[in-house]
Design an enzyme around this catalytic site. Structure first.
Site, PDB file in Angstrom:
ATOM      1  N   ILE A  24       2.113 -10.147  -3.948  1.00  0.00           N
ATOM      2  CA  ILE A  24       2.763  -9.177  -4.837  1.00  0.00           C
ATOM      3  C   ILE A  24       4.156  -9.659  -5.243  1.00  0.00           C
ATOM      4  CG2 ILE A  24       3.393  -6.757  -5.173  1.00  0.00           C
ATOM      5  CD1 ILE A  24       1.453  -6.040  -2.916  1.00  0.00           C
ATOM      6  N   ASP A  71      13.965 -17.634   6.407  1.00  0.00           N
ATOM      7  CA  ASP A  71      13.391 -16.528   7.175  1.00  0.00           C
ATOM      8  C   ASP A  71      14.279 -15.289   7.046  1.00  0.00           C
ATOM      9  OD1 ASP A  71      12.540 -14.859   9.332  1.00  0.00           O
ATOM     10  OD2 ASP A  71      11.777 -16.637  10.364  1.00  0.00           O
ATOM     11  N   THR A 112       8.683  -9.941  12.016  1.00  0.00           N
ATOM     12  CA  THR A 112       9.056  -9.977  10.595  1.00  0.00           C
ATOM     13  C   THR A 112       9.241  -8.577  10.013  1.00  0.00           C
ATOM     14  OG1 THR A 112       8.126 -12.136  10.112  1.00  0.00           O
ATOM     15  CG2 THR A 112       8.175 -10.581   8.283  1.00  0.00           C
ATOM     16  N   THR A 144       3.604   0.557   2.307  1.00  0.00           N
ATOM     17  CA  THR A 144       2.169   0.731   2.118  1.00  0.00           C
ATOM     18  C   THR A 144       1.707   2.160   2.382  1.00  0.00           C
ATOM     19  OG1 THR A 144       0.044   0.081   3.048  1.00  0.00           O
ATOM     20  CG2 THR A 144       1.913  -0.102   4.512  1.00  0.00           C
ATOM     21  N   ASP A 145       0.563   2.514   1.813  1.00  0.00           N
ATOM     22  CA  ASP A 145      -0.029   3.826   2.100  1.00  0.00           C
ATOM     23  C   ASP A 145      -0.588   3.890   3.537  1.00  0.00           C
ATOM     24  OD1 ASP A 145      -2.223   2.135   1.750  1.00  0.00           O
ATOM     25  OD2 ASP A 145      -3.208   3.361   0.217  1.00  0.00           O
ATOM     26  N   GLU A 146      -0.761   2.713   4.165  1.00  0.00           N
ATOM     27  CA  GLU A 146      -1.395   2.702   5.496  1.00  0.00           C
ATOM     28  C   GLU A 146      -0.552   3.415   6.555  1.00  0.00           C
ATOM     29  OE1 GLU A 146      -3.321  -0.820   6.781  1.00  0.00           O
ATOM     30  OE2 GLU A 146      -3.867  -1.408   4.757  1.00  0.00           O
ATOM     31  N   TYR A 170      -0.250  -3.570  12.211  1.00  0.00           N
ATOM     32  CA  TYR A 170       0.367  -3.806  10.888  1.00  0.00           C
ATOM     33  C   TYR A 170       1.033  -2.532  10.371  1.00  0.00           C
ATOM     34  CZ  TYR A 170       0.653  -3.849   5.799  1.00  0.00           C
ATOM     35  OH  TYR A 170       1.095  -3.695   4.500  1.00  0.00           O
ATOM     36  N   LYS A 174       5.020  -1.533   9.712  1.00  0.00           N
ATOM     37  CA  LYS A 174       5.536  -1.111   8.403  1.00  0.00           C
ATOM     38  C   LYS A 174       6.186   0.273   8.519  1.00  0.00           C
ATOM     39  CE  LYS A 174       5.294  -2.876   4.878  1.00  0.00           C
ATOM     40  NZ  LYS A 174       6.204  -3.851   4.211  1.00  0.00           N
ATOM     41  N   ASN A 269     -16.006   0.520  -0.276  1.00  0.00           N
ATOM     42  CA  ASN A 269     -16.033  -0.950  -0.203  1.00  0.00           C
ATOM     43  C   ASN A 269     -17.344  -1.530  -0.720  1.00  0.00           C
ATOM     44  OD1 ASN A 269     -13.486  -0.977   0.900  1.00  0.00           O
ATOM     45  ND2 ASN A 269     -14.186  -1.170   3.024  1.00  0.00           N
ATOM     46  N   HIS A 305     -10.685   0.840  12.253  1.00  0.00           N
ATOM     47  CA  HIS A 305     -10.767   0.767  10.779  1.00  0.00           C
ATOM     48  C   HIS A 305     -10.522   2.131  10.112  1.00  0.00           C
ATOM     49  CE1 HIS A 305     -13.406  -1.026   7.296  1.00  0.00           C
ATOM     50  NE2 HIS A 305     -12.184  -0.709   6.903  1.00  0.00           N
TER      51      HIS A 305
HETATM   52  P1  NAD Z   1       1.535 -11.552   1.422  1.00  0.00           P
HETATM   53  O1  NAD Z   1       1.101 -11.710   2.844  1.00  0.00           O
HETATM   54  O2  NAD Z   1       0.675 -12.089   0.327  1.00  0.00           O
HETATM   55  O3  NAD Z   1       2.981 -12.194   1.233  1.00  0.00           O
HETATM   56  C1  NAD Z   1       4.003 -12.047   2.166  1.00  0.00           C
HETATM   57  C2  NAD Z   1       5.073 -13.099   1.875  1.00  0.00           C
HETATM   58  O4  NAD Z   1       6.134 -12.920   2.815  1.00  0.00           O
HETATM   59  C3  NAD Z   1       4.575 -14.538   2.039  1.00  0.00           C
HETATM   60  O5  NAD Z   1       4.978 -15.324   0.943  1.00  0.00           O
HETATM   61  C4  NAD Z   1       5.241 -15.020   3.312  1.00  0.00           C
HETATM   62  O6  NAD Z   1       5.513 -16.421   3.318  1.00  0.00           O
HETATM   63  C5  NAD Z   1       6.513 -14.193   3.317  1.00  0.00           C
HETATM   64  N1  NAD Z   1       7.066 -14.019   4.679  1.00  0.00           N
HETATM   65  C6  NAD Z   1       6.389 -13.642   5.792  1.00  0.00           C
HETATM   66  N2  NAD Z   1       7.233 -13.622   6.848  1.00  0.00           N
HETATM   67  C7  NAD Z   1       8.457 -13.943   6.374  1.00  0.00           C
HETATM   68  C8  NAD Z   1       9.740 -14.078   6.969  1.00  0.00           C
HETATM   69  N3  NAD Z   1       9.925 -13.863   8.298  1.00  0.00           N
HETATM   70  N4  NAD Z   1      10.782 -14.423   6.194  1.00  0.00           N
HETATM   71  C9  NAD Z   1      10.609 -14.656   4.863  1.00  0.00           C
HETATM   72  N5  NAD Z   1       9.418 -14.567   4.248  1.00  0.00           N
HETATM   73  C10 NAD Z   1       8.354 -14.212   4.996  1.00  0.00           C
HETATM   74  O7  NAD Z   1       1.775 -10.000   1.234  1.00  0.00           O
HETATM   75  P2  NAD Z   1       1.573  -9.069  -0.054  1.00  0.00           P
HETATM   76  O8  NAD Z   1       0.185  -8.587  -0.091  1.00  0.00           O
HETATM   77  O9  NAD Z   1       2.161  -9.738  -1.221  1.00  0.00           O
HETATM   78  O10 NAD Z   1       2.486  -7.825   0.363  1.00  0.00           O
HETATM   79  C11 NAD Z   1       3.864  -7.789  -0.002  1.00  0.00           C
HETATM   80  C12 NAD Z   1       4.468  -6.497   0.528  1.00  0.00           C
HETATM   81  O11 NAD Z   1       3.794  -5.383  -0.043  1.00  0.00           O
HETATM   82  C13 NAD Z   1       4.350  -6.335   2.034  1.00  0.00           C
HETATM   83  O12 NAD Z   1       5.532  -5.746   2.503  1.00  0.00           O
HETATM   84  C14 NAD Z   1       3.173  -5.381   2.211  1.00  0.00           C
HETATM   85  O13 NAD Z   1       3.310  -4.639   3.383  1.00  0.00           O
HETATM   86  C15 NAD Z   1       3.302  -4.529   0.983  1.00  0.00           C
HETATM   87  N6  NAD Z   1       2.054  -3.935   0.466  1.00  0.00           N
HETATM   88  C16 NAD Z   1       0.976  -4.726   0.209  1.00  0.00           C
HETATM   89  C17 NAD Z   1      -0.169  -4.164  -0.348  1.00  0.00           C
HETATM   90  C18 NAD Z   1      -1.381  -4.981  -0.686  1.00  0.00           C
HETATM   91  O14 NAD Z   1      -2.406  -4.422  -1.078  1.00  0.00           O
HETATM   92  N7  NAD Z   1      -1.333  -6.304  -0.578  1.00  0.00           N
HETATM   93  C19 NAD Z   1      -0.203  -2.785  -0.595  1.00  0.00           C
HETATM   94  C20 NAD Z   1       0.920  -2.012  -0.301  1.00  0.00           C
HETATM   95  C21 NAD Z   1       2.050  -2.603   0.220  1.00  0.00           C
HETATM   96  O1  TDX Z   2     -14.092  -9.263   4.999  1.00  0.00           O
HETATM   97  C1  TDX Z   2     -13.747  -8.091   4.801  1.00  0.00           C
HETATM   98  N1  TDX Z   2     -14.698  -7.113   4.790  1.00  0.00           N
HETATM   99  C2  TDX Z   2     -14.419  -5.803   4.602  1.00  0.00           C
HETATM  100  O2  TDX Z   2     -15.319  -4.967   4.605  1.00  0.00           O
HETATM  101  C3  TDX Z   2     -12.377  -7.708   4.577  1.00  0.00           C
HETATM  102  C4  TDX Z   2     -11.294  -8.731   4.578  1.00  0.00           C
HETATM  103  C5  TDX Z   2     -12.114  -6.381   4.391  1.00  0.00           C
HETATM  104  N2  TDX Z   2     -13.091  -5.445   4.426  1.00  0.00           N
HETATM  105  C6  TDX Z   2     -12.734  -4.026   4.226  1.00  0.00           C
HETATM  106  C7  TDX Z   2     -11.634  -3.505   5.114  1.00  0.00           C
HETATM  107  C8  TDX Z   2     -10.959  -2.471   4.234  1.00  0.00           C
HETATM  108  O3  TDX Z   2     -11.637  -1.232   4.345  1.00  0.00           O
HETATM  109  O4  TDX Z   2     -12.232  -3.915   2.895  1.00  0.00           O
HETATM  110  C9  TDX Z   2     -11.131  -3.003   2.826  1.00  0.00           C
HETATM  111  C10 TDX Z   2      -9.916  -3.748   2.308  1.00  0.00           C
HETATM  112  O5  TDX Z   2      -9.538  -4.684   3.292  1.00  0.00           O
HETATM  113  P1  TDX Z   2      -8.233  -5.603   3.129  1.00  0.00           P
HETATM  114  O6  TDX Z   2      -8.333  -6.375   1.863  1.00  0.00           O
HETATM  115  O7  TDX Z   2      -8.053  -6.352   4.400  1.00  0.00           O
HETATM  116  O8  TDX Z   2      -7.105  -4.515   2.905  1.00  0.00           O
HETATM  117  P2  TDX Z   2      -6.576  -3.273   3.794  1.00  0.00           P
HETATM  118  O9  TDX Z   2      -6.889  -3.448   5.222  1.00  0.00           O
HETATM  119  O10 TDX Z   2      -7.048  -2.022   3.125  1.00  0.00           O
HETATM  120  O11 TDX Z   2      -4.988  -3.452   3.600  1.00  0.00           O
HETATM  121  C11 TDX Z   2      -4.446  -3.808   2.307  1.00  0.00           C
HETATM  122  O12 TDX Z   2      -3.931  -2.700   1.633  1.00  0.00           O
HETATM  123  C12 TDX Z   2      -2.745  -2.117   2.142  1.00  0.00           C
HETATM  124  C13 TDX Z   2      -3.355  -4.888   2.460  1.00  0.00           C
HETATM  125  O13 TDX Z   2      -3.884  -5.990   3.182  1.00  0.00           O
HETATM  126  C14 TDX Z   2      -2.141  -4.335   3.145  1.00  0.00           C
HETATM  127  O14 TDX Z   2      -1.104  -5.332   3.177  1.00  0.00           O
HETATM  128  C15 TDX Z   2      -1.648  -3.144   2.367  1.00  0.00           C
HETATM  129  O15 TDX Z   2      -0.574  -2.562   3.024  1.00  0.00           O
END
Ligand code: NAD
Ligand code: TDX
Length: 363
Positions: A24, A71, A112, A144-146, A170, A174, A269, A305
């Site tokens: 993101i 970092d 982190t 996150t919504d989690e 996780y 958060k 899913n 889960h």
């Molecule tokens: P990601 O895992 O793809 O990216 C995380 C980035 O942070 C990576 O580039 C990593 O190198 C960097 N990082 C990790 N530890 C670090 C440290 N100690 N110092 C500096 N950099 C560091 O994650 P994402 O999916 O892009 O999520 C970004 C943010 O959004 C997170 O805070 C996550 O909780 C939040 N978020 C993600 C989702 C989702 O669906 N992916 C949804 C809601 C919120």
């Molecule tokens: O192999 C898989 N099979 C499967 O059924 C994986 C990787 C996931 N799943 C399911 C688990 C979840 O119900 O799919 C759903 C989505 O899984 P993820 O992509 O791992 O996402 P989730 O656990 O919902 O969390 C994501 O959304 C909220 C992000 O990873 C988080 O960073 C964010 O905060």
């Protein structure tokens, strides 16, 4: 557009984007450089397994962009960056973000997500207190919504007042970081905002997450592992809509407030995986196994889960005028197209480390 907005558009903002080489954060860096080319954008990223410097290469030619590998727990580095770059806005994405990895090893998540966020908050507090224009400063925390836990099938969607009930290491880490950010506003008056967002998807999504994993496995003819009965529900948001939501909060959001961000796209899913299979059958020039649905395999469930997430984003919509612009049908099509045309991006990520992780989770 109001006169305040016009004024703020003309003022150069100086952003520190933590985690900007991740999924993101990198989309956000691209978004910001494109929409606000006069603003300074400094990305700080440790380049963990989830960070990818290659994603940011197109921005290297942009004169206002800088990448720093480092970092967020490194306080002297943060202090130096805030000062030398005269940062006024932190947009904090850096985190350990994958639930399955937090189950295998929670340590990095606490370090982190909790200690790293605390380090940034402390550094920014010092920096903000010594500024001669503190009213222009902002610390935006991306969450996150989690943190709200899991919903039953008929429960109302999460709102900003839903009590916290995180269920995984996780989401607990958060939640801890959200509480610290909240406390810095209430205790020190530091200008913070928080967004709690639902599941994102789109370009540059690391292969371990559901949508990229399914896309890549279909292209490689590998089994599509669906956890449990596949009836878990997520609320999907196209990543560019998340970027525009953060933009709205940075420009018009009220300090001290939390805004929920969601796509109004609740999907089970198994239905999502079926949609991806159908798109791949239609769009991929050739597939090793066709139809892709024949690869679907139900596997052991993820421990703890969460059953259902759904976000009520009416506060963001009514107070700040934000709406998501991409439906899940459009967004999945764009995403499948992106993975089809960016094998050079995703293939190198299927490293030995990634295979070892994969074998542990799906053994
Ligand atoms: P990601 O895992 O793809 O990216 C995380 C980035 O942070 C990576 O580039 C990593 O190198 C960097 N990082 C990790 N530890 C670090 C440290 N100690 N110092 C500096 N950099 C560091 O994650 P994402 O999916 O892009 O999520 C970004 C943010 O959004 C997170 O805070 C996550 O909780 C939040 N978020 C993600 C989702 C989702 O669906 N992916 C949804 C809601 C919120
Ligand atoms: O192999 C898989 N099979 C499967 O059924 C994986 C990787 C996931 N799943 C399911 C688990 C979840 O119900 O799919 C759903 C989505 O899984 P993820 O992509 O791992 O996402 P989730 O656990 O919902 O969390 C994501 O959304 C909220 C992000 O990873 C988080 O960073 C964010 O905060």
């Amino acid at each position: 557009m109001t006169s305040v907005e016009l004024q703020s558009l003309s003022k150069q903002r100086r952003l520190l984007v933590t985690g900007g080489a991740g999924f993101i954060g990198s989309n956000f860096a691209h978004y910001w450089c494109q929409h606000y080319p006069n603003d300074r954008v400094v990305v700080l990223d440790a380049l963990t397994y989830a960070g990818n410097r290659r994603t940011l290469i197109p921005l290297d030619s942009h004169s206002n962009f800088r990448f720093v590998q480092g970092d967020i727990c490194d306080r002297p580095l943060i202090d130096a960056l805030l000062q030398e770059e005269a940062i006024d806005t932190v947009v904090h994405f850096a985190a350990e973000s994958h639930v399955d990895r937090s189950i295998l090893g929670p340590d990095a998540f606490v370090r982190t997500n909790v200690v790293g966020t605390f380090t940034l908050l402390e550094a920014f507090r010092q920096h903000w207190m010594s500024s001669d224009r503190p009213e222009d400063y902002r610390f935006h925390h991306v969450s996150t919504d989690e943190v709200y836990g899991s919903l039953g099938p008929h429960d109302p969607a999460f709102s900003e007042t839903t009590p916290y009930a995180p269920n995984s290491p996780y989401s607990a880490s958060k939640a801890g970081s959200d509480h610290l950010v909240r406390a810095y506003y209430h205790t020190y008056g530091m200008p913070t905002t928080i967004t709690n967002c639902s599941n994102n998807y789109g370009p540059y999504h690391f292969p371990e997450k559901l949508i990229p994993l399914m896309c890549i496995n279909i292209l490689m003819g590998k089994p599509l592992p669906v956890y449990g009965d596949g009836q878990n529900v997520r609320d999907w948001l196209y990543v560019e809509d998340h970027c525009s939501a953060i933009d709205a909060v940075l420009r018009r959001g009220k300090v001290g407030e939390t805004y929920n961000v969601g796509g109004n796209n609740e999907v089970k899913n198994i239905d999502l995986v079926q949609m991806l299979c159908a798109l791949m059958n239609e769009m991929a020039p050739s597939l090793p196994v066709k139809p892709a649905e024949s690869l679907i395999t139900f596997v052991k469930d993820r421990p703890g889960h969460d059953r259902r997430y759904a976000i009520n984003s009416s506060k963001l919509q009514t107070e700040l005028g934000w709406t998501p612009s991409v439906t899940v049908q459009e967004g999945l099509r764009l995403t499948v197209q992106w993975f089809l045309s960016h094998e050079d991006w995703w293939r190198p990520l299927l490293s030995e480390e990634y295979q070892a992780y994969y074998n542990k989770v799906y053994a």
